[in-house]
Write an enzyme that holds these catalytic residues in place. Structure first.
Site, PDB file in Angstrom:
ATOM      1  N   CYS A 368     -51.995 -11.860-118.653  1.00  0.00           N
ATOM      2  CA  CYS A 368     -51.185 -11.017-117.692  1.00  0.00           C
ATOM      3  C   CYS A 368     -49.946 -10.456-118.813  1.00  0.00           C
ATOM      4  O   CYS A 368     -49.682 -11.368-119.632  1.00  0.00           O
ATOM      5  CB  CYS A 368     -50.228 -11.753-116.803  1.00  0.00           C
ATOM      6  SG  CYS A 368     -48.798 -11.292-116.080  1.00  0.00           S
ATOM      7  N   CYS A 371     -46.486 -11.826-118.243  1.00  0.00           N
ATOM      8  CA  CYS A 371     -46.476 -13.229-118.671  1.00  0.00           C
ATOM      9  C   CYS A 371     -46.577 -13.438-120.264  1.00  0.00           C
ATOM     10  O   CYS A 371     -46.065 -14.281-120.799  1.00  0.00           O
ATOM     11  CB  CYS A 371     -47.464 -13.893-118.147  1.00  0.00           C
ATOM     12  SG  CYS A 371     -47.422 -13.776-116.158  1.00  0.00           S
TER      13      CYS A 371
END
Length: 467
Positions: A368, A371
C-alpha cells in the site's frame, strides 16, 4: 351495546399507529446514530478523576512517569509539534515509493483510493530542497573527541556540529539515501496516515516478519536489555500506527464518512497494557534523541525560501528543544548510557543494528503506497533516534561528530508528532473506550444490530396490520 363494525374500525387505526411509531423510531435512530456515535467518540476530554488513571508511576526503563508525560505532552509537546509539522520545512519528505520487496513478491495491493500517494508537483517543492547537498565527512577523516572504551556511550554531542545538510546513508536503515534518482518529494499534509483498506494476510505478514525474524518478544528474564529495547521500540511504533488507523477510520465507504473506530483501537492496543506501556517508552526514547541533539537542531538551517515561515520554524524548534517546563519535568527521558556495556557491547550493537536494517527493508514489502510512505518515514525517524543516541557507524567508531540528513530530521520530528498524538489519544480516550466497550450499544456493529431489530419489528407489525 357496541356494534361489531365499530370495534373493527378502532382496531385498524391502532395497528396503523403502532406501525407509524415504529417507523418514526427507526428513522429517528437512523438519523441520530451518527450523532450518538459522535457522543461516544466525542473529542471532549473525559472527566479525569483521581482514581481513573490506569497507568501511573515510572515508565518502564525510562526516567519519567506517566502522569508527568501526559501533562507535558498535553500542555507543551503536542501543540508545538502540531504547529511544527505543518511548516514548509517539515511538510515535505523525500522517499522511495517504488521499491521491490527483497523477501517475497509484492501481492498485497489495497483496495481504496486512499491507499495511493499524491506526489508533489515540481513547482511546489521548495527550491532549497532541490539543491545538491554535501556528501558528508568521511569516517576516516573524523577524529574522536576523547579516547574512551567502545562500550561506553558519551551523552554529549559536538555543540558546533551543524555543517550544512548532507547526504549520507544512515547505518541503521536499509535505503540508499544518496540515490536521488529514485526518490520523490511528498507533501505529508496531503497524505495523512489513516485507514487505507490495507488489511488481511499481506498486512499481517509484514508484522509477523518483523516480530518473528527480527524482533521476537522477549521471555521474562531471558533477553538482554538491548534486545528488550528493540522489541519495545517496534511494539510502541506498532501501537501508534494502529491508533492512527483507528482514529481516522472509514466508517461508511458509500458516504465517505470518517471517524474514530473505538472497537479497533481497543482490540489492537488498549486491552493490552504492555502495548500502551511500549508506546510511552518509544515516545520517551525518541524525545530523548531530540533533546540530546538540541544544540545541533538549534543551529540547523530550516531554509525553504519562505522567510516568514522559516523564522516561525526556527522559533518553534527552539521552543521545543529548550522548553523550561519540559526540562524541569523530564530532563532525561531515557538514559542511553546504560546500554551496550561490557565486552559484548560492540558485537551486540552490530547484531541489533542489522536487525533494525532488516525491519527497514521490510517497509519495501508493504503493498500500500500510503502505508509504505508512513512506514518508511517512521522507521527512518526511529533509525535517526538510534543514530543520535548511539552515534556510531557500522564499524563501531564512537563519539563521531553528529551528522544528520535533512530528511532524517524531517522524519524524526514527524515521528515524534505521531507518537505524541497517540499518547494524547490514549490519555484522553481510554476511559471513554472502556465505557463504550462495556456498553456495546456505542459500536457500529451494535448500532446496526439495534436498527435491524427495530426494522424487523416494524416489518412484522406492518405485516400483521395488513393481514
Amino acid at each position: 351495546m357496541v356494534k361489531p363494525e365499530m370495534t373493527e374500525k378502532k382496531k385498524k387505526p391502532s395497528r396503523r399507529w403502532v406501525w407509524f411509531v415504529g417507523a418514526a423510531l427507526t428513522v429517528f435512530l437512523a438519523i441520530a446514530a451518527p450523532k450518538i456515535s459522535l457522543f461516544f467518540r466525542s473529542d471532549q476530554k473525559p472527566c479525569q478523576c483521581a482514581d481513573s488513571r490506569k497507568y501511573t508511576g515510572l515508565v518502564e526503563d525510562c526516567c519519567c512517569d506517566y502522569e508527568t508525560m501526559d501533562s507535558v505532552n498535553e500542555e507543551v509537546l503536542h501543540p508545538l509539534l502540531q504547529d511544527l509539522v505543518k511548516t514548509p520545512f517539515f511538510r515535505y519528505f523525500k522517499v522511495k515509493l517504488w521499491c521491490d520487496c527483497p523477501f517475497w513478491p509484492d501481492d498485497g495491493m489495497c483496495r481504496l483510493r486512499d491507499c495511493s500517494v499524491c506526489e508533489c508537483p515540481e513547482n511546489e517543492i521548495p527550491e532549497t530542497f532541490k539543491k545538491p547537498l554535501n556528501r558528508g565527512l568521511s569516517f576516516e577523516n573524523m577524529v574522536c573527541k576523547e579516547e574512551k572504551p567502545e562500550s561506553i556511550v558519551d551523552r554529549s554531542l559536538d555543540t558546533k556540529a551543524f555543517r550544512g545538510w548532507i547526504e549520507i546513508d544512515n547505518p541503521w536503515t536499509n535505503d540508499d539515501e544518496t540515490d536521488n534518482s529514485e526518490m520523490t518529494y511528498v507533501n505529508l499534509q496531503l497524505n495523512p496516515e489513516r485507514f487505507t483498506g490495507y488489511t488481511g494476510a499481506p498486512a499481517h505478514r509484514i508484522w509477523d516478519a518483523i516480530y518473528t525474524e527480527n524482533c521476537p518478544k522477549y521471555p521474562s528474564g531471558e533477553f538482554c536489555q538491548e534486545k528488550k529495547v528493540l522489541y519495545k521500540l517496534i511494539s510502541g511504533l506498532h501501537s501508534s500506527i494502529s491508533i492512527h488507523i483507528a482514529a481516522e477510520y472509514l466508517l461508511d465507504e458509500a458516504n465517505n464518512l470518517w471517524g474514530q473506530n473505538l472497537e479497533i483501537v481497543n482490540d489492537r492496543v488498549l486491552k493490552y497494557p504492555d502495548r500502551v506501556k511500549n508506546l510511552y517508552f518509544t515516545f520517551l526514547f525518541v524525545l530523548r534523541a531530540v533533546t540530546k541533539a538540541a544544540d545541533y537542531l538549534e543551529q540547523a538551517e530550516y531554509d525553504t525560501g519562505n522567510p516568514s515561515e522559516d523564522l516561525k520554524t526556527e522559533s518553534l524548534m527552539k521552543q521545543l528543544l529548550y522548553n523550561p517546563k519540559l526540562r524541569a519535568a523530564c530532563p532525561l527521558p531515557f538514559d542511553e548510557a546504560k546500554l551496550w556495556q561490557g565486552e559484548s557491547g560492540p558485537e551486540l550493537k552490530q547484531q541489533i543494528q542489522k536487525q533494525f536494517r532488516n525491519i527497514s527493508a521490510l517497509m519495501d514489502c508493504i503493498g500500500c503506497e500510503k502505508c509504505r510512505l508512513w512506514g518508511k518515514l517512521q522507521v527512518l525517524g526511529l533509525g535517526t533516534a538510534l543514530k543520535i543516541l548511539f552515534s556510531v557507524d557500522g564499524e563501531n567508531h564512537v563519539n563521531l561528530p553528529l551528522q544528520l540528513q535533512r530528511n532524517e530530521v524531517i522524519a524524526l520530528v514527524n515521528l515524534l508528532n505521531r507518537l505524541s498524538e497517540s499518547v494524547e489519544f490514549v490519555h484522553e480516550m481510554e476511559p471513554t473506550v472502556e465505557k463504550t466497550m462495556e456498553g456495546q450499544i456505542s459500536t457500529p456493529a451494535a448500532r446496526s444490530s439495534l436498527l435491524q431489530t427495530i426494522r424487523d419489528f416494524v416489518v412484522r407489525t406492518k405485516s400483521r396490520s395488513s393481514s
